[in-house]
Design an enzyme around this catalytic site. Structure first.
Site, PDB file in Angstrom:
ATOM      1  N   HIS A   1       0.820  -1.208   0.000  1.00 23.91           N
ATOM      2  CA  HIS A   1       0.000   0.000   0.000  1.00 23.91           C
ATOM      3  C   HIS A   1       0.856   1.261   0.000  1.00 23.91           C
ATOM      4  CE1 HIS A   1      -3.596   2.384   0.790  1.00 23.91           C
ATOM      5  NE2 HIS A   1      -2.943   2.996   1.762  1.00 23.91           N
TER       6      HIS A   1
ATOM      7  N   HIS B   1     -10.006   3.608  -1.000  1.00 27.25           N
ATOM      8  CA  HIS B   1     -10.313   3.149   0.354  1.00 27.25           C
ATOM      9  C   HIS B   1     -11.165   1.895   0.222  1.00 27.25           C
ATOM     10  CE1 HIS B   1      -9.996   5.171   4.519  1.00 27.25           C
ATOM     11  NE2 HIS B   1      -8.804   5.079   3.971  1.00 27.25           N
TER      12      HIS B   1
END
Length: 704
Positions: free
Chosen positions: A34, A82
């Site tokens: 990430h 998200h």
């Protein structure tokens, strides 16, 4: 998840010792997929990110671009995902996604003026998909409406392969002048590091590492602590406080606290300046008692910013934070040494900042290219095909979604959601800024490379349909588990396809986000290259998508004569090759933008998802109808991008502008009766305005 053995060995070799617990956790998060893009960074060199308009390119919290002819007016562009948090907690996951991308905008010294959201869910008929949709839309609308930033566009798609892992991709546009520009690069040793915003709690712990794993079957319960909880009212105060800090020239560098919390923001800020820091974690203002060093470092509590401030300005920063009822902590200072954190007098972190922020080794992964589809077109009656495609949740009206968003706050929105692109007024420059965002998983499932090229071309066509020419873009590249060669092959395809078309269009990709490991017990998601593209117009006005009822209807642009990736095949099965795209897409975009600006042009609407049938149905209004004819069922439903329907009172002007650029075909006439009459190979389909709305309002009908 914990620091993998191979990474631990690298860390131990660099440090000459075993890492402390806090150091190991920091490396685990900052070296996660990430944060470090370990599987994707080797591919991202395919993008061209430069251009005379680019002020700040990839690598900062947001990109900065100068408006053509107005070098004293800048915009920022940023996009984030998200995804995993929105599966575990749809409301808070989506809401905090909005908050994060807005703070990325603030950290550049900009004021946020527009949001887009691109959302991807499993089949609409599935109850869990509708639950996720409702929660995500409520989270986005609550947060965006409360902070006063309009959500002006985006997309909503449904596909079986998002069943176990939805996607929530949010983009933000900001506005600033050159003297207000701030970056995330620390400036000088001796300056103070100041934390402004909400108090730090235990929410969001390990969010970066959580986002770098496949979703487990029980993720909704087990991973709930990794989801942050947002407070939009605090964010609104932070927006205004940030404006005041920038106005007074108090900020030397800034970074919002997102992935990996304080540890991520502060270490990345000083690493960018080839500097270090000394931080006393005890100084961080906290909302929960007895927090330990690791919790303070890695908590992803929202509505927090880290600023570099000259020592003589610290007291003024405190005063402004107090004015806006925000917490403020002087947590340490910039140094020319290591990145050091202490807690209760003990050193818990002492590592080179650059090694922590940028030292993760890249992954060398195998990839397999997908096989080309065979041609197997189903034989379907025109009326059945039309009604099935027009009422599909993918092509149906998204009014239920965007009417929950305040899209006019700020008094800039000229073209509202529901059109090909939004248009917002940049009065400071006398320009209109068109914004388009989205992707089509049907396209990239069928052909990752060509589908991604089509995504870029379609977004550019959306801008041109409103009279704007593309300026810049940011992307959110979503994929499954990259350790699977077929998944990584599809991901590689969308990266190369998006990069190639943006290069062809001379659109720099100035920033973006990568989200991998979007995989669950249901399998991997389709490779999904969400693109947010902006373009510039010399006016705040644009032709509508609905017909006026007074002109000739022309289809401009070349047909690809193939149904691959179409909603038609998604509804009825079968397969086909992906449509061939034009050889000169830039010329098509330029010609369409010129035609959209002609006085004789009454309406323009892009032809894409659902094909010509959906476009014509969407152009019908209460007082404006369509009388058209097509030569085949395929002509109705193929989705070659780069085409548009133009209503014009001077068809010769349109033909002249597209001469030697792309074909122009007369498809019918606009009428004043609010009816769609469509002749498909001799079979006439007739639908009144209310009947079309009944077909297209499936989301509203099912969700209210």
């Amino acid at each position: 998840m914990s620091l993998r053995d191979s990474d631990r060995a690298i860390v131990e070799r660099e440090l000459g010792r075993e890492p402390t617990g806090a150091e190991a956790a920091l490396f685990e998060n900052l070296w996660s997929e990430h944060c470090a893009y370990r599987s994707s960074r080797p591919l991202l060199t395919a993008f061209d990110s430069g251009g005379e308009q680019v002020v700040v390119g990839p690598g900062d919290d947001a990109a900065v671009v100068a408006l053509p002819g107005k070098e004293d007016v800048y915009i920022t562009l940023g996009i984030e995902s998200h995804n995993h948090p929105s599966y575990v907690d749809p409301f808070d996951g989506a809401a905090t996604g909005v908050g994060g991308i807005v703070r990325d905008t603030l950290s550049m010294g900009a004021y946020p003026i527009a949001l887009t959201d691109s959302l991807y869910f499993g089949p609409f008929e599935n109850e869990h998909s509708r639950y996720l949709l409702e929660g995500v839309v409520e989270g986005i609308s609550h947060y965006g409406n409360c902070i006063g930033v309009p959500t002006v566009g985006g997309s909503v798609c449904f596909h079986p392969d998002y069943e176990g892992n939805p996607l929530v991709n949010v983009a933000c546009v900001g506005l600033l002048s050159p003297e207000r520009l701030v970056t995330a690069e620390a400036q000088s040793p001796g300056n103070e590091l100041v934390l402004v915003g909400n108090a730090t709690g235990r929410d969001g712990l390990g969010g970066a590492s959580f986002a770098s794993e496949d979703l487990s079957e029980d993720a909704e319960t087990e991973d709930r602590p990794a989801v942050q909880v947002g407070d939009p009212y605090a964010e609104k105060l932070l927006i205004e406080c940030n404006e005041a800090l920038i106005d007074e020239g108090l900020v030397l560098a800034a970074r919002d606290l997102g992935a990996a919390g304080l540890g991520g923001a502060s270490s990345e800020l000083v690493a960018k300046g080839d500097l270090g820091a000394r931080i006393e974690l005890d100084r961080v203002h906290q909302r929960e008692p007895d927090m330990n060093a690791l919790e303070i470092l890695l908590a992803e509590s929202q509505e927090r910013m880290c600023y570099e401030v000259a020592p003589e300005n610290v007291e003024r920063v405190r005063e402004l934070a107090e004015r806006f009822d925000l917490g403020c902590s002087v947590i340490g200072e910039v140094t020319d040494g290591n990145y050091v954190c202490t807690f209760e007098g003990e050193t818990v972190v002492d590592v080179p900042a650059e090694f922590l922020a940028d030292g993760a080794p890249m992954n060398d992964l195998d990839s397999v290219e997908p096989a080309e589809a065979e041609v197997d077109r189903p034989d379907v009656a025109p009326a059945e095909a039309f009604e099935s495609v027009v009422r599909s949740p993918n092509t149906a009206s998204k009014r239920w979604v965007y009417r929950q968003y305040d899209h006019e706050v700020g008094n800039r929105t000229s073209v509202r959601p529901g059109d090909d692109a939004a248009l917002v007024a940049i009065r400071e420059a006398g320009k209109g800024l068109a914004i388009s965002a989205g992707a089509d998983p049907n396209w990239t499932s069928a052909a990752p490379y060509e589908g991604a090229r089509a995504v870029a071309f379609e977004n550019a066509t959306n801008l041109a349909a409103k009279g704007a020419r593309p300026l810049a873009a940011v992307d959110c590249l979503n994929g499954g588990n990259p350790e699977k060669p077929d998944v990584y092959g599809g991901f590689r395809g969308i990266v190369d396809g998006l990069a190639d078309m943006c290069r062809t269009l001379s659109v720099p990709v100035v920033g973006g986000n990568v989200s991998l490991y979007n995989d669950s017990v249901s399998g991997p998601i389709p490779p999904t290259p969400t693109l947010a593209m902006v373009g510039v117009s010399d006016t705040y006005d644009a032709p509508p998508a609905s017909v006026a009822g007074e002109g000739t209807l022309l289809v401009v642009g070349a047909s690809g004569d193939a149904l691959g990736g179409s909603e038609f095949l998604a509804q009825f099965g079968g397969s086909d090759r992906f449509p061939t795209l034009p050889e000169e897409p830039t010329a098509v975009v330029d010609a369409l933008a010129d035609v959209a600006g002609q006085e004789s042009t009454l309406a323009v609407h892009d032809v894409s998802h659902g094909g010509l049938a959906v476009t014509l149905a969407e152009m019908v209004g209460r007082d404006g109808g369509v009388d058209a004819a097509v030569d085949s069922v395929g002509d109705c439903f193929e989705e070659t991008p780069g085409r548009a329907v133009v209503e014009t009172t001077a068809p010769e002007h349109v033909r002249e502008r597209f001469d030697d650029v792309a074909p122009v075909a007369e498809v019918g006439e606009a009428t004043g009766d609010g009816t769609l009459t469509l002749d498909v190979v001799g079979e006439t389909l007739t639908y009144g305005y209310e009947e079309i709305q009944e077909l297209r309002d499936v989301l509203t009908r099912e969700l209210e």
